[in-house]
Design an enzyme around this catalytic site. Structure first.
Site, PDB file in Angstrom:
ATOM      1  N   CYS A  94      -0.870 -12.035  -0.419  1.00 28.28           N
ATOM      2  CA  CYS A  94      -1.609 -10.698  -0.279  1.00 28.28           C
ATOM      3  C   CYS A  94      -2.991 -11.025   0.661  1.00 28.28           C
ATOM      4  O   CYS A  94      -3.162 -10.317   1.190  1.00 28.28           O
ATOM      5  CB  CYS A  94      -1.605  -9.795  -1.520  1.00 28.28           C
ATOM      6  SG  CYS A  94      -2.587 -10.754  -2.940  1.00 28.28           S
TER       7      CYS A  94
ATOM      8  N   GLU B 146      -2.953  -2.999  -6.922  1.00 31.42           N
ATOM      9  CA  GLU B 146      -3.452  -4.231  -6.210  1.00 31.42           C
ATOM     10  C   GLU B 146      -2.592  -4.208  -4.930  1.00 31.42           C
ATOM     11  O   GLU B 146      -1.194  -4.670  -4.735  1.00 31.42           O
ATOM     12  CB  GLU B 146      -3.130  -5.787  -6.746  1.00 31.42           C
ATOM     13  CG  GLU B 146      -4.095  -5.763  -8.197  1.00 31.42           C
ATOM     14  CD  GLU B 146      -5.257  -6.294  -7.874  1.00 31.42           C
ATOM     15  OE1 GLU B 146      -5.471  -6.407  -6.783  1.00 31.42           O
ATOM     16  OE2 GLU B 146      -6.062  -6.104  -9.017  1.00 31.42           O
TER      17      GLU B 146
ATOM     18  N   THR C 215       0.654  -1.180  -0.006  1.00 36.58           N
ATOM     19  CA  THR C 215       0.079   0.029   0.063  1.00 36.58           C
ATOM     20  C   THR C 215       0.737   1.211   0.018  1.00 36.58           C
ATOM     21  O   THR C 215       0.788   2.168  -0.635  1.00 36.58           O
ATOM     22  CB  THR C 215      -0.928  -0.038   1.270  1.00 36.58           C
ATOM     23  OG1 THR C 215      -1.762  -1.233   1.121  1.00 36.58           O
ATOM     24  CG2 THR C 215      -1.825   1.402   1.227  1.00 36.58           C
TER      25      THR C 215
ATOM     26  N   GLU D 244       0.179  -5.714   8.096  1.00 39.70           N
ATOM     27  CA  GLU D 244       0.603  -6.856   7.260  1.00 39.70           C
ATOM     28  C   GLU D 244       1.795  -7.344   7.510  1.00 39.70           C
ATOM     29  O   GLU D 244       2.830  -6.325   7.502  1.00 39.70           O
ATOM     30  CB  GLU D 244       0.398  -6.322   5.786  1.00 39.70           C
ATOM     31  CG  GLU D 244       0.436  -7.391   4.770  1.00 39.70           C
ATOM     32  CD  GLU D 244       0.433  -7.117   3.274  1.00 39.70           C
ATOM     33  OE1 GLU D 244       1.029  -6.174   2.869  1.00 39.70           O
ATOM     34  OE2 GLU D 244      -0.285  -7.769   2.377  1.00 39.70           O
TER      35      GLU D 244
END
Ligand code: NAP
Ligand code: MG
Length: 495
Positions: free
Chosen positions: A300, A265, A244, A398
């Site tokens: 992901c 993405e 991101t 993440e």
């Protein structure tokens, strides 16, 4: 099945393409610089690769632009483009072992996964868009009878593709397929950790009849080659997969340069929800373990937050422990190995720092939690933390490694609240036999994909893939992705 000896022997004799691929030829970077490619399973250097920067980006973009403008690909009959893409798909299949090996050596994934998942997925993606190349129909608008208004889709021009290292060739093929099928030219920058498979792919594309200049690959670093592509005034679109944070950079590059289209993405922190209406807890436990340990957790859509109804929690945790026991790290070149090495030392250290943080913040470690012993490479054992709460770092950020956070909920509304309490929105799953509950929950989940009673079942190409919120926008796969690489033109003809 091929043996460990077979793969080791093949690895020693592998010939490697380590230069940039521009205008149909392998060339050195203009600066002459190179960088090391490291095999993370052994921590040894096994290739040195051309390091491209802004100057090489200029040359490649010009080649791509010239190819686009003279129509050698963009004006080819769409069915003919399709045929060549399908030929490329067949070449991927016939070079499956070589491509799978490059993938495994470059970024540490198990050879069996590369053979059975990545490379067949690449062939399928390219073939699918080859078939689709002449299936995109245009429109005639229902205007006043005194006019004929054509609404047509046209290729955008030069597409910059920037991809990550977790599925190096597959993430690239999800973009290459539709971008080329629509008639665009591409300039692709692979991740610095995993440039080799896509360099070989570019050569196969040539062999398949994709003209010089249409398919260019520039290995190099994000801060130089990636940024130069993002800021380039003659690139019409960036198709990006990655974090991101870097996705946000590409939005800025676009605003600072030519307002190129951007599709992103990005990351995820996907919730995997086990309700007390789940019919088969064993199956759900197996799925929950695979959802976080497959590809070393470098996925992901990894099901990194497991949300379990407190009424079934204890029973489920026992089943999860059993299911997790079958995920063990091993030599990626051993055909039985299901978890390989993390991509690089720096990334391994980052994952280990999240494990430290979880311990500090009071989560309960129930499995793993450390670097695998007795291995030179960058391996981390499958790790599970129980008693995680939504405010803890491991529930929010993440990790991109084999680290599962287990959270508990009291009812459906609570589950949805926890599930949506994230900046991400890539994927989610719900296990419930109650059809109304499954529908209610899938509607309430803010995610680009919701799985019901399964986790990431197939590599199906017919469905759009991408995220809500800070997981990005724009979709890979399906006909929607093909449209993404075109723009709409209206031609109004007075009759
Ligand atoms: P990353 O650091 O964002 O890198 C992705 C790509 O961007 C690489 O090619 C990288 O080049 C380049 N890059 C890095 N910094 C840049 C900059 N300042 N300007 C321009 N380009 C730059 O991501 P990663 O670590 O490779 O991959 C992991 C991330 O990818 C995770 O967040 C994961 O969720 C995401 N991912 C998303 C999907 C999806 O479909 N949603 C799929 C797979 C992975 P370098 O390699 O040289 O840094
Ligand atoms: Mg490598």
């Amino acid at each position: 099945m091929r043996t460990h000896d077979f793969w080791t022997e093949k690895a020693t004799n592998l010939s490697i393409r380590n230069q940039a691929f521009i205008n149909g030829k392998f060339v050195n970077s203009l600066s002459g610089k190179t960088f090391d490619s490291i095999n993370p399973a052994t921590a040894q250097i096994f290739a040195d690769v051309a390091e491209c920067d802004a100057a090489d980006v200029d040359v490649a973009v010009k080649a791509a632009r010239d190819a686009f403008e003279d129509g050698r690909w963009s004006n080819m009959h769409p069915a003919q483009r399709g045929k060549r893409l399908m030929r490329l798909a067949n070449l991927i299949t016939s070079h499956r072992e070589e491509l799978a090996l490059l993938e495994s050596l470059d970024m540490g994934k198990p050879i069996s996964d590369a053979m059975n998942i990545d490379i067949p997925g690449c062939a399928r993606a390219i073939h699918w868009y080859g078939e689709a190349a002449d299936k995109l129909m245009d429109e005639i608008a229902p205007t006043d009878p005194g006019a004929l208004a054509l609404v047509t889709r046209e290729a955008l021009g030069v597409i910059g593709i920037v991809v990550p290292w977790n599925f190096p060739l597959l993430m690239a093929c999800w973009k290459i397929g539709p971008a080329l099928a629509a008639g665009n030219s591409i300039v692709l920058k692979p991740a610095e950790q995993s440039p080799l498979s896509v360099l070989r792919l570019a050569e196969l594309a040539s062999e398949a009849g994709i003209p010089d200049g249409v398919f260019n690959v520039l290995p190099g670093f994000g801060e130089t080659a990636g940024q130069a592509l993002g800021l380039h005034m003659d690139v019409d679109m960036i198709a990006f997969t990655g974090s991101t944070q870097v996705g946000k950079f590409f939005m800025q590059y676009s605003g600072q340069s030519n307002l190129k289209r951007v599709s992103l993405e990005c990351g995820g922190k996907s919730p995997h929800i086990i309700t007390k209406n789940c019919l088969d807890l064993d199956q759900a436990a197996n799925a929950a373990a695979s959802a976080i340990f497959f590809n070393q957790g470098e996925v992901c859509t990894a099901g990194s937050r497991l949300l379990v109804d407190r009424e079934i929690k204890q029973e489920f945790m026992e089943k999860l422990a059993l299911a997790s026991a079958s995920h063990k790290v091993g030599d990626p070149l051993h055909p039985e190995t299901s978890m390989g090495a993390l991509v690089e030392e720096q990334h391994m250290d980052r994952v280990l720092s999240y494990i430290d943080k979880a311990n500090e913040e009071g989560a309960t470690l129930t499995l793993g939690g450390c670097r695998s012993k007795d291995r030179a490479g960058y391996f981390i054992d499958p790790t599970i933390f129980d008693d995680v709460t939504s405010d803890m770092t491991i529930a929010r950020e993440e990790i991109f490694g084999p680290v599962l956070s287990v959270l508990t909920f009291k009812d459906e509304a609570d589950a949805i609240k926890i599930a949506n309490d994230t900046i991400y929105g890539l994927a989610a799953a719900v296990w419930s036999q109650d059809i109304s509950q499954a529908h209610r929950m899938s509607r309430a989940l803010r995610a680009g994909t919701v799985w019901v009673n399964c986790w990431d079942p197939t590599g199906d190409m017919t469905i759009p893939f991408g995220g809500f919120k800070q997981s990005g926008f724009g979709r890979d796969k399906s006909m929607h992705a093909l449209e993404k690489y075109t723009d709409l033109k209206t031609t109004w003809i007075k009759i």
